[in-house]
Scaffold this active site. Structure first.
Site, PDB file in Angstrom:
ATOM      1  N   GLY A  14      40.164  36.147  28.658  1.00 13.25           N
ATOM      2  CA  GLY A  14      39.000  37.025  28.477  1.00 13.25           C
ATOM      3  C   GLY A  14      37.661  36.340  28.680  1.00 13.25           C
ATOM      4  N   LEU A  18      37.173  38.401  35.646  1.00 14.26           N
ATOM      5  CA  LEU A  18      37.739  39.729  35.421  1.00 14.26           C
ATOM      6  C   LEU A  18      37.905  40.000  33.930  1.00 14.26           C
ATOM      7  CD1 LEU A  18      39.190  42.355  36.238  1.00 14.26           C
ATOM      8  CD2 LEU A  18      41.299  41.018  36.449  1.00 14.26           C
ATOM      9  N   SER A 114      48.590  39.788  41.658  1.00 13.56           N
ATOM     10  CA  SER A 114      47.654  39.678  42.778  1.00 13.56           C
ATOM     11  C   SER A 114      48.282  40.316  44.012  1.00 13.56           C
ATOM     12  CB  SER A 114      47.379  38.203  43.058  1.00 13.56           C
ATOM     13  OG  SER A 114      46.708  38.075  44.294  1.00 13.56           O
ATOM     14  N   TYR A 141      50.008  28.808  44.389  1.00 13.87           N
ATOM     15  CA  TYR A 141      49.345  29.790  43.509  1.00 13.87           C
ATOM     16  C   TYR A 141      50.070  31.132  43.611  1.00 13.87           C
ATOM     17  CZ  TYR A 141      45.795  33.352  42.310  1.00 13.87           C
ATOM     18  OH  TYR A 141      45.124  34.447  41.811  1.00 13.87           O
ATOM     19  N   LYS A 145      52.285  33.328  40.944  1.00 10.79           N
ATOM     20  CA  LYS A 145      51.894  34.692  40.551  1.00 10.79           C
ATOM     21  C   LYS A 145      53.074  35.656  40.762  1.00 10.79           C
ATOM     22  CE  LYS A 145      48.264  36.015  39.429  1.00 10.79           C
ATOM     23  NZ  LYS A 145      47.626  36.066  38.091  1.00 10.79           N
ATOM     24  N   ALA A 169      43.234  43.299  44.960  1.00  8.80           N
ATOM     25  CA  ALA A 169      42.985  42.569  46.214  1.00  8.80           C
ATOM     26  C   ALA A 169      41.514  42.195  46.290  1.00  8.80           C
ATOM     27  CB  ALA A 169      43.346  43.464  47.399  1.00  8.80           C
ATOM     28  N   GLY A 170      41.221  40.919  46.498  1.00 12.25           N
ATOM     29  CA  GLY A 170      39.839  40.457  46.755  1.00 12.25           C
ATOM     30  C   GLY A 170      38.816  40.963  45.753  1.00 12.25           C
ATOM     31  N   ILE A 171      38.897  40.466  44.519  1.00 13.50           N
ATOM     32  CA  ILE A 171      37.962  40.960  43.491  1.00 13.50           C
ATOM     33  C   ILE A 171      36.578  40.334  43.723  1.00 13.50           C
ATOM     34  CG2 ILE A 171      37.584  41.253  41.019  1.00 13.50           C
ATOM     35  CD1 ILE A 171      40.518  40.578  40.559  1.00 13.50           C
TER      36      ILE A 171
HETATM   37  P1  NAD Z   1      38.917  33.241  36.243  1.00 12.80           P
HETATM   38  O1  NAD Z   1      39.226  31.821  36.523  1.00 12.80           O
HETATM   39  O2  NAD Z   1      37.479  33.641  36.231  1.00 12.80           O
HETATM   40  O3  NAD Z   1      39.547  33.644  34.843  1.00 12.80           O
HETATM   41  C1  NAD Z   1      40.761  33.125  34.393  1.00 12.80           C
HETATM   42  C2  NAD Z   1      40.622  32.766  32.920  1.00 12.80           C
HETATM   43  O4  NAD Z   1      41.876  32.236  32.490  1.00 12.80           O
HETATM   44  C3  NAD Z   1      39.583  31.672  32.667  1.00 12.80           C
HETATM   45  O5  NAD Z   1      38.682  32.061  31.646  1.00 12.80           O
HETATM   46  C4  NAD Z   1      40.406  30.470  32.234  1.00 12.80           C
HETATM   47  O6  NAD Z   1      39.758  29.648  31.275  1.00 12.80           O
HETATM   48  C5  NAD Z   1      41.626  31.158  31.632  1.00 12.80           C
HETATM   49  N1  NAD Z   1      42.793  30.267  31.622  1.00 12.80           N
HETATM   50  C6  NAD Z   1      43.240  29.486  32.642  1.00 12.80           C
HETATM   51  N2  NAD Z   1      44.306  28.773  32.240  1.00 12.80           N
HETATM   52  C7  NAD Z   1      44.542  29.130  30.945  1.00 12.80           C
HETATM   53  C8  NAD Z   1      45.505  28.735  29.978  1.00 12.80           C
HETATM   54  N3  NAD Z   1      46.436  27.817  30.271  1.00 12.80           N
HETATM   55  N4  NAD Z   1      45.468  29.298  28.753  1.00 12.80           N
HETATM   56  C9  NAD Z   1      44.514  30.211  28.441  1.00 12.80           C
HETATM   57  N5  NAD Z   1      43.566  30.610  29.309  1.00 12.80           N
HETATM   58  C10 NAD Z   1      43.582  30.078  30.547  1.00 12.80           C
HETATM   59  O7  NAD Z   1      39.748  34.107  37.288  1.00 12.80           O
HETATM   60  P2  NAD Z   1      39.549  35.644  37.730  1.00 12.80           P
HETATM   61  O8  NAD Z   1      39.015  35.652  39.112  1.00 12.80           O
HETATM   62  O9  NAD Z   1      38.872  36.405  36.653  1.00 12.80           O
HETATM   63  O10 NAD Z   1      41.056  36.111  37.832  1.00 12.80           O
HETATM   64  C11 NAD Z   1      41.663  36.833  36.772  1.00 12.80           C
HETATM   65  C12 NAD Z   1      43.080  37.168  37.163  1.00 12.80           C
HETATM   66  O11 NAD Z   1      43.076  37.988  38.331  1.00 12.80           O
HETATM   67  C13 NAD Z   1      43.944  35.956  37.504  1.00 12.80           C
HETATM   68  O12 NAD Z   1      45.215  36.149  36.958  1.00 12.80           O
HETATM   69  C14 NAD Z   1      44.017  35.974  39.023  1.00 12.80           C
HETATM   70  O13 NAD Z   1      45.230  35.402  39.468  1.00 12.80           O
HETATM   71  C15 NAD Z   1      43.951  37.454  39.309  1.00 12.80           C
HETATM   72  N6  NAD Z   1      43.412  37.799  40.625  1.00 12.80           N
HETATM   73  C16 NAD Z   1      42.159  37.406  40.970  1.00 12.80           C
HETATM   74  C17 NAD Z   1      41.647  37.767  42.219  1.00 12.80           C
HETATM   75  C18 NAD Z   1      40.229  37.376  42.618  1.00 12.80           C
HETATM   76  O14 NAD Z   1      39.836  37.684  43.749  1.00 12.80           O
HETATM   77  N7  NAD Z   1      39.452  36.752  41.761  1.00 12.80           N
HETATM   78  C19 NAD Z   1      42.410  38.533  43.102  1.00 12.80           C
HETATM   79  C20 NAD Z   1      43.684  38.911  42.711  1.00 12.80           C
HETATM   80  C21 NAD Z   1      44.173  38.556  41.472  1.00 12.80           C
END
Ligand code: NAD
Length: 433
Positions: A14, A18, A114, A141, A145, A169-171
């Site tokens: 959190g 996202l 993802s 990665y 996932k 997709a692609g946030i």
């Molecule tokens: P982000 O890195 O901003 O957020 C991930 C959070 O997870 C971070 O706050 C981090 O500290 C926490 N975290 C990491 N390892 C941890 C652990 N071992 N224990 C507890 N907390 C931990 O990433 P995001 O871009 O917000 O992505 C959120 C989710 O969405 C992820 O699961 C990612 O795979 C998925 N996703 C992201 C995208 C994108 O384009 N950003 C696209 C598809 C899917």
């Protein structure tokens, strides 16, 4: 369809991009929410510090927060050179979250997967959730996932736990740490005129607020539908969905070459009228429009009978989540390059340089070898070339029908919000304009 009693939420990850938007969306509708993360970045909700690969730490947070719904978005960022870390956090960590949920009698788990789990460099054109998983993932990665998604879905319905996985997709959007920063670097290096591939490949993006909204819908609808709800959903399958027009306020097709009549030899007698309606932004087609379904359609009677109606449930299912507005891959970067040009009053006037994909792959290979030789991270890779040249558009009918998801913020508004946020962040950091 939602449960009558309000859930108490624990957003794992959190503090992330996202995750933070999910927390804000929950707070905005008056829900009770706590955060579990390895880092604390905000101080307005109860916070539990911990690592998801430590089951006891997750369990402790679940006990203390009294959570009835876990939204698990934690993951290391994409692009790290550490396959073991991805496995430890995404696979072992997700298993630990499931174990902790079961041990504490938590009934709901929403997992952020993802869209990358089905991408291996080949074109994905309007694919839906029936697409089988990959034999070989694109990188560690995405491999982790995909495995995490698999174990989340396998846990559904066991020990009183319902699970669902969303595949955004692609946030992009305010708070992002990768997309805008990467484009800004390219712009600063004076490389914003370089394009790999011909930009005819359509690409789906997701505004972060829309993605957060989809998570809330999934949580609300996770409890299996009643017979009555199923019947209603089935009836609605025969009516066409409205076109997604969050950006343009009018129906939009994803290519300027599209024509309402398609390629015809002899135009039908009412061709002029069809064209006139097409050109008129105020034209409303007579409703309800029937949904035309063939036997290969995911919601055809035959397909639903084969899958025992499971695709109409939320529990145990995956959902692609996008803005529903695919664009040419380079269109999004170009909008942001244009914003940088205008903001810094420093337009890049160099002629656009279009690198063919095959040449890009060769150069990517060479750059990877060179980086390996000098012990550095390669800036230009074959993955990046494949990513920017491939079609990646996903059919989101299932999310729209079953979750009730509709994108709330269009691409254009999303980009405006993103850029405004980026400028404000720079100002806060005291960076020169
Ligand atoms: P982000 O890195 O901003 O957020 C991930 C959070 O997870 C971070 O706050 C981090 O500290 C926490 N975290 C990491 N390892 C941890 C652990 N071992 N224990 C507890 N907390 C931990 O990433 P995001 O871009 O917000 O992505 C959120 C989710 O969405 C992820 O699961 C990612 O795979 C998925 N996703 C992201 C995208 C994108 O384009 N950003 C696209 C598809 C899917």
């Amino acid at each position: 369809m939602s449960t009558s009693k309000k859930d108490v939420y624990l957003v794992i990850g959190g503090s992330g991009f996202l995750g933070r938007h999910i927390v804000e969306a929950l707070l905005a509708r008056g829900d009770s929410v706590s955060v579990f993360d390895i880092v604390q970045r905000h101080h307005d909700v109860p916070f539990y510090s911990g690592d998801i690969s430590e089951e006891e730490q997750v369990s402790d947070a679940l006990r203390k927060s009294g959570a009835t719904c876990i939204i698990h978005t934690a993951s290391p960022l994409h692009g790290l050179d550490d396959p073991a870390l991805y496995w430890k956090v995404n696979v072992d960590g997700t298993q630990a979250v499931i174990n902790a949920a079961l041990a504490n009698g938590v009934p709901k788990l929403v997992y952020t997967s993802s869209a990358g789990v089905v991408f291996n460099g080949n074109d994905l054109i309007d694919v839906d959730e029936r697409l089988p998983g990959l034999e070989k993932a694109m990188d560690p990665y995405n491999e982790s996932k995909a495995k995490a998604e698999e174990i989340v879905l396998a846990a559904n319905g066991k020990g009183g736990l319902y699970t669902v996985a969303l595949r955004p997709a692609g946030i992009f959007g305010p708070g992002d740490r990768q997309f805008v920063a990467g484009l800004f670097q390219t712009w600063q290096r004076g490389q914003s005129h370089i394009q790999v591939g011909d930009n005819t490949n359509l690409f789906d993006w997701t505004y972060v607020g829309n993605c957060a909204y989809a998570h809330l819908l999934a949580a609300d609808r996770l409890v299996p539908h009643s017979e009555k709800d199923l019947e209603r959903l089935k009836d609605e399958l025969h009516v066409g969905l409205p076109s997604i027009n969050a950006t343009t306020q009018r129906r939009r097709v994803p290519t300027s070459l599209a024509r309402p009549l398609g390629p015809y030899v002899t135009p039908p007698p009412n061709a002029e009228k069809i064209l006139a309606n097409w050109e008129d932004p105020a034209y409303e087609p007579p409703v309800p429009r029937p949904a035309v379904r063939g036997k290969f359609d995911q919601f055809s009677d035959a397909a639903l009978a084969r899958d025992h109606d499971a695709p109409l449930q939320v529990a145990g299912q995956v959902f692609f989540i996008t803005n529903g507005e695919p664009t040419g891959f380079w269109d999004m970067p170009r909008v942001l390059y244009g914003c940088f040009d205008a903001h810094f009053q420093r337009p890049n006037t160099k002629r656009r340089w279009i690198l063919p994909q095959q040449l890009g792959l060769l150069l990517g290979s060479a750059a990877e070898w060179w980086a390996w030789l000098v012990g550095k991270e390669p800036g230009f890779t074959r993955y990046r070339v494949s990513y920017s040249c491939a079609w990646r558009c996903f059919n989101i009918e299932k999310a729209r029908r079953v979750l009730g998801y509709e994108p709330q913020v269009g691409l254009e508004e999303g980009l405006e919000r993103t850029f405004e946020w980026w400028v404000a962040e720079r100002q806060k950091a005291g960076k020169a304009q």
